[in-house]
Enzyme design. Structure first.
Site, short mmCIF file in Angstrom:
data_model
loop_
_atom_site.label_atom_id
_atom_site.label_comp_id
_atom_site.label_asym_id
_atom_site.label_seq_id
_atom_site.Cartn_x
_atom_site.Cartn_y
_atom_site.Cartn_z
N CYS A 145 2.23 -17.45 -14.84
CA CYS A 145 2.42 -15.93 -14.82
C CYS A 145 1.35 -14.89 -15.20
O CYS A 145 0.28 -14.81 -14.56
CB CYS A 145 3.85 -15.78 -15.50
SG CYS A 145 4.29 -13.98 -15.06
N HIS A 170 8.07 -19.73 -13.84
CA HIS A 170 7.96 -20.30 -15.10
C HIS A 170 8.55 -21.67 -15.19
O HIS A 170 9.64 -21.89 -15.75
CB HIS A 170 8.60 -19.33 -16.04
CG HIS A 170 7.97 -18.00 -16.38
ND1 HIS A 170 6.92 -17.80 -17.24
CD2 HIS A 170 8.04 -16.83 -15.77
CE1 HIS A 170 6.42 -16.66 -17.26
NE2 HIS A 170 7.11 -16.05 -16.39
N GLU A 192 7.84 -23.46 -17.89
CA GLU A 192 8.27 -23.96 -19.14
C GLU A 192 9.64 -23.43 -19.61
O GLU A 192 10.12 -23.65 -20.69
CB GLU A 192 7.15 -23.09 -20.09
CG GLU A 192 7.15 -21.84 -20.21
CD GLU A 192 6.81 -20.95 -19.00
OE1 GLU A 192 6.79 -19.88 -19.34
OE2 GLU A 192 6.51 -21.43 -17.68
#
Length: 222
Positions: A85, A194, A196
Protein backbone atom coordinates in the site's frame (compact mmCIF):
# COMPACT_ATOMS: atom_id res chain seq x y z
CA UNK A 1 15.25 -15.17 8.33
CA UNK A 2 15.76 -11.64 9.68
CA UNK A 3 13.14 -9.09 8.61
CA UNK A 4 13.23 -5.31 9.02
CA UNK A 5 9.95 -3.39 8.95
CA UNK A 6 10.53 0.31 8.34
CA UNK A 7 8.37 2.70 10.37
CA UNK A 8 7.68 6.14 8.89
CA UNK A 9 5.74 8.97 10.56
CA UNK A 10 2.17 7.97 9.74
CA UNK A 11 2.75 4.25 9.24
CA UNK A 12 -0.23 2.30 10.59
CA UNK A 13 0.25 -1.25 9.33
CA UNK A 14 3.77 -1.66 10.72
CA UNK A 15 2.73 -3.80 13.67
CA UNK A 16 0.55 -5.98 11.47
CA UNK A 17 3.60 -6.59 9.27
CA UNK A 18 5.68 -7.43 12.36
CA UNK A 19 3.01 -9.85 13.58
CA UNK A 20 2.73 -11.54 10.16
CA UNK A 21 6.49 -12.06 9.99
CA UNK A 22 6.81 -13.26 13.57
CA UNK A 23 3.90 -15.66 13.05
CA UNK A 24 5.89 -17.10 10.14
CA UNK A 25 8.84 -17.66 12.45
CA UNK A 26 11.11 -14.81 11.35
CA UNK A 27 13.15 -12.57 13.63
CA UNK A 28 11.58 -9.17 13.03
CA UNK A 29 12.77 -5.68 13.91
CA UNK A 30 11.18 -2.24 13.57
CA UNK A 31 13.50 0.31 11.96
CA UNK A 32 12.80 4.05 12.40
CA UNK A 33 12.91 5.95 9.12
CA UNK A 34 15.73 8.23 10.30
CA UNK A 35 18.07 5.28 10.74
CA UNK A 36 20.41 4.18 7.95
CA UNK A 37 21.11 0.79 9.54
CA UNK A 38 18.90 -2.08 8.40
CA UNK A 39 20.63 -4.32 10.96
CA UNK A 40 21.71 -6.93 8.41
CA UNK A 41 18.14 -7.78 7.50
CA UNK A 42 17.57 -10.47 4.90
CA UNK A 43 14.20 -8.97 3.99
CA UNK A 44 12.90 -5.39 4.22
CA UNK A 45 9.23 -4.40 4.34
CA UNK A 46 7.80 -0.91 3.80
CA UNK A 47 4.36 -1.10 5.47
CA UNK A 48 1.07 0.57 4.78
CA UNK A 49 -0.17 3.81 6.27
CA UNK A 50 -0.10 7.50 5.44
CA UNK A 51 3.56 8.52 5.68
CA UNK A 52 3.90 12.24 6.31
CA UNK A 53 0.13 12.53 6.03
CA UNK A 54 0.28 11.81 2.27
CA UNK A 55 1.19 15.46 1.72
CA UNK A 56 2.19 16.37 -1.86
CA UNK A 57 1.53 12.79 -3.00
CA UNK A 58 1.36 9.49 -1.16
CA UNK A 59 4.95 8.41 -0.51
CA UNK A 60 6.49 11.52 -2.04
CA UNK A 61 8.14 12.77 1.17
CA UNK A 62 8.94 9.37 2.69
CA UNK A 63 10.96 8.65 -0.44
CA UNK A 64 13.57 11.13 0.92
CA UNK A 65 13.80 9.62 4.42
CA UNK A 66 17.40 8.73 5.41
CA UNK A 67 16.57 5.03 5.54
CA UNK A 68 15.73 4.95 1.84
CA UNK A 69 19.38 5.02 0.76
CA UNK A 70 19.91 1.80 2.66
CA UNK A 71 16.65 0.39 1.30
CA UNK A 72 17.77 1.15 -2.26
CA UNK A 73 21.15 -0.48 -1.62
CA UNK A 74 19.37 -3.53 -0.20
CA UNK A 75 17.27 -3.77 -3.37
CA UNK A 76 20.22 -3.21 -5.69
CA UNK A 77 22.04 -6.07 -3.96
CA UNK A 78 19.20 -8.36 -5.05
CA UNK A 79 17.75 -8.83 -1.60
CA UNK A 80 13.97 -9.13 -1.02
CA UNK A 81 12.04 -5.89 -0.53
CA UNK A 82 8.27 -5.67 -0.13
CA UNK A 83 6.14 -2.53 -0.23
CA UNK A 84 2.48 -2.78 0.80
CA UNK A 85 0.00 0.00 0.00
CA UNK A 86 1.85 3.13 1.16
CA UNK A 87 5.04 1.07 0.89
CA UNK A 88 4.22 0.40 -2.78
CA UNK A 89 3.65 4.13 -3.29
CA UNK A 90 7.04 4.87 -1.71
CA UNK A 91 8.77 2.32 -3.92
CA UNK A 92 7.30 3.95 -7.03
CA UNK A 93 8.21 7.45 -5.83
CA UNK A 94 11.76 6.21 -5.18
CA UNK A 95 11.90 4.68 -8.69
CA UNK A 96 12.56 1.24 -7.26
CA UNK A 97 9.41 0.18 -9.12
CA UNK A 98 7.99 1.72 -12.30
CA UNK A 99 4.71 3.56 -12.70
CA UNK A 100 2.76 5.54 -10.13
CA UNK A 101 -0.19 5.21 -7.76
CA UNK A 102 -2.75 7.99 -8.18
CA UNK A 103 -6.20 8.88 -6.87
CA UNK A 104 -8.73 6.09 -7.16
CA UNK A 105 -11.19 6.24 -10.00
CA UNK A 106 -14.20 8.09 -8.63
CA UNK A 107 -11.91 9.91 -6.14
CA UNK A 108 -13.24 7.85 -3.24
CA UNK A 109 -11.34 6.07 -0.48
CA UNK A 110 -11.95 2.32 -0.83
CA UNK A 111 -11.84 -0.05 2.15
CA UNK A 112 -13.06 -3.61 1.58
CA UNK A 113 -11.99 -7.19 0.95
CA UNK A 114 -10.84 -7.79 -2.60
CA UNK A 115 -9.86 -10.83 -4.63
CA UNK A 116 -6.60 -10.85 -6.53
CA UNK A 117 -5.13 -13.49 -8.79
CA UNK A 118 -1.51 -14.57 -8.45
CA UNK A 119 0.10 -13.98 -11.83
CA UNK A 120 3.66 -15.05 -11.00
CA UNK A 121 5.29 -17.36 -8.46
CA UNK A 122 8.87 -16.35 -9.27
CA UNK A 123 9.46 -13.80 -6.50
CA UNK A 124 10.45 -14.51 -2.89
CA UNK A 125 7.04 -13.24 -1.79
CA UNK A 126 4.90 -15.31 -4.18
CA UNK A 127 6.86 -18.57 -4.26
CA UNK A 128 4.38 -20.04 -1.77
CA UNK A 129 1.45 -19.49 -4.13
CA UNK A 130 0.57 -21.09 -7.43
CA UNK A 131 -0.02 -19.18 -10.66
CA UNK A 132 -3.72 -18.54 -11.12
CA UNK A 133 -4.50 -18.89 -7.41
CA UNK A 134 -7.09 -16.39 -6.21
CA UNK A 135 -6.56 -14.91 -2.76
CA UNK A 136 -8.52 -12.48 -0.60
CA UNK A 137 -6.88 -9.51 1.07
CA UNK A 138 -8.36 -6.33 2.55
CA UNK A 139 -7.61 -3.01 0.90
CA UNK A 140 -7.77 0.52 2.29
CA UNK A 141 -6.51 3.41 0.19
CA UNK A 142 -7.45 6.57 -1.63
CA UNK A 143 -4.49 6.62 -4.03
CA UNK A 144 -4.11 3.08 -5.30
CA UNK A 145 -4.86 3.31 -9.01
CA UNK A 146 -1.75 1.99 -10.76
CA UNK A 147 -0.84 3.87 -13.93
CA UNK A 148 2.11 3.80 -16.33
CA UNK A 149 2.80 4.74 -19.92
CA UNK A 150 2.04 2.25 -22.68
CA UNK A 151 5.68 1.22 -23.11
CA UNK A 152 6.06 0.47 -19.40
CA UNK A 153 2.77 -1.45 -19.27
CA UNK A 154 3.81 -3.53 -22.29
CA UNK A 155 7.18 -4.27 -20.70
CA UNK A 156 5.59 -5.32 -17.40
CA UNK A 157 3.27 -7.69 -19.23
CA UNK A 158 5.97 -9.07 -21.55
CA UNK A 159 8.43 -9.67 -18.71
CA UNK A 160 5.88 -11.34 -16.43
CA UNK A 161 6.26 -8.58 -13.87
CA UNK A 162 2.56 -8.16 -13.06
CA UNK A 163 2.45 -10.18 -9.85
CA UNK A 164 -1.15 -9.66 -8.71
CA UNK A 165 -4.24 -8.68 -10.68
CA UNK A 166 -7.70 -7.76 -9.42
CA UNK A 167 -10.45 -10.21 -10.37
CA UNK A 168 -14.18 -9.98 -9.88
CA UNK A 169 -14.12 -6.21 -10.24
CA UNK A 170 -11.50 -3.48 -10.34
CA UNK A 171 -11.88 -1.48 -7.10
CA UNK A 172 -9.78 1.56 -8.00
CA UNK A 173 -9.49 1.79 -11.78
CA UNK A 174 -5.91 0.47 -11.97
CA UNK A 175 -4.74 0.00 -15.54
CA UNK A 176 -4.79 -3.63 -16.69
CA UNK A 177 -6.38 -4.49 -13.31
CA UNK A 178 -2.88 -4.38 -11.80
CA UNK A 179 -2.75 -4.89 -8.03
CA UNK A 180 0.97 -5.59 -7.69
CA UNK A 181 4.20 -5.66 -9.68
CA UNK A 182 7.89 -6.52 -9.32
CA UNK A 183 11.16 -5.09 -10.57
CA UNK A 184 13.38 -6.57 -13.28
CA UNK A 185 15.39 -8.52 -10.70
CA UNK A 186 12.15 -9.91 -9.23
CA UNK A 187 13.34 -9.20 -5.69
CA UNK A 188 11.31 -6.00 -5.20
CA UNK A 189 7.53 -6.42 -4.99
CA UNK A 190 4.83 -3.82 -4.42
CA UNK A 191 1.09 -4.34 -4.04
CA UNK A 192 -1.84 -2.27 -2.87
CA UNK A 193 -3.98 -4.80 -0.92
CA UNK A 194 -2.85 -5.81 2.58
CA UNK A 195 -1.66 -9.43 2.94
CA UNK A 196 -0.31 -8.62 6.42
CA UNK A 197 -3.92 -8.09 7.52
CA UNK A 198 -4.91 -11.51 6.16
CA UNK A 199 -2.80 -14.03 8.07
CA UNK A 200 -5.48 -15.42 10.38
CA UNK A 201 -8.86 -16.86 9.40
CA UNK A 202 -10.37 -15.13 12.43
CA UNK A 203 -10.08 -11.79 10.59
CA UNK A 204 -11.67 -13.12 7.41
CA UNK A 205 -8.74 -14.54 5.46
CA UNK A 206 -5.42 -16.29 6.06
CA UNK A 207 -4.41 -16.03 2.40
CA UNK A 208 -1.59 -13.59 3.19
CA UNK A 209 0.32 -16.00 5.41
CA UNK A 210 2.12 -17.64 2.48
CA UNK A 211 3.64 -14.31 1.48
CA UNK A 212 5.31 -13.81 4.85
CA UNK A 213 6.35 -17.43 5.16
CA UNK A 214 8.54 -16.56 2.17
CA UNK A 215 8.00 -20.18 1.17
CA UNK A 216 10.79 -20.97 3.64
CA UNK A 217 13.24 -20.19 0.85
CA UNK A 218 15.89 -17.50 0.58
CA UNK A 219 15.44 -16.63 -3.08
CA UNK A 220 17.26 -13.38 -3.71
CA UNK A 221 19.03 -13.46 -0.34
CA UNK A 222 22.80 -13.48 -0.47
Amino acid sequence: MKVAVVRFPGSNRDMEAVYACQAAGHETTLIWHRSTDLENADVVILPGGFSYGDYLRAGAIARFSPVMKSVAAHAEAGRPLLGVCNGFQILCEAHLLPGALVRNEGLAFVAKMVTVRVESDTTPFTAGYRIGQEVRYPMAHGEGRFIADDVTLARLEHDDRVIFRYVGGNPNGALKDIAGICNEGRNVVGLMPHPECAVDALVGSADGAAMFALARVTAGVS
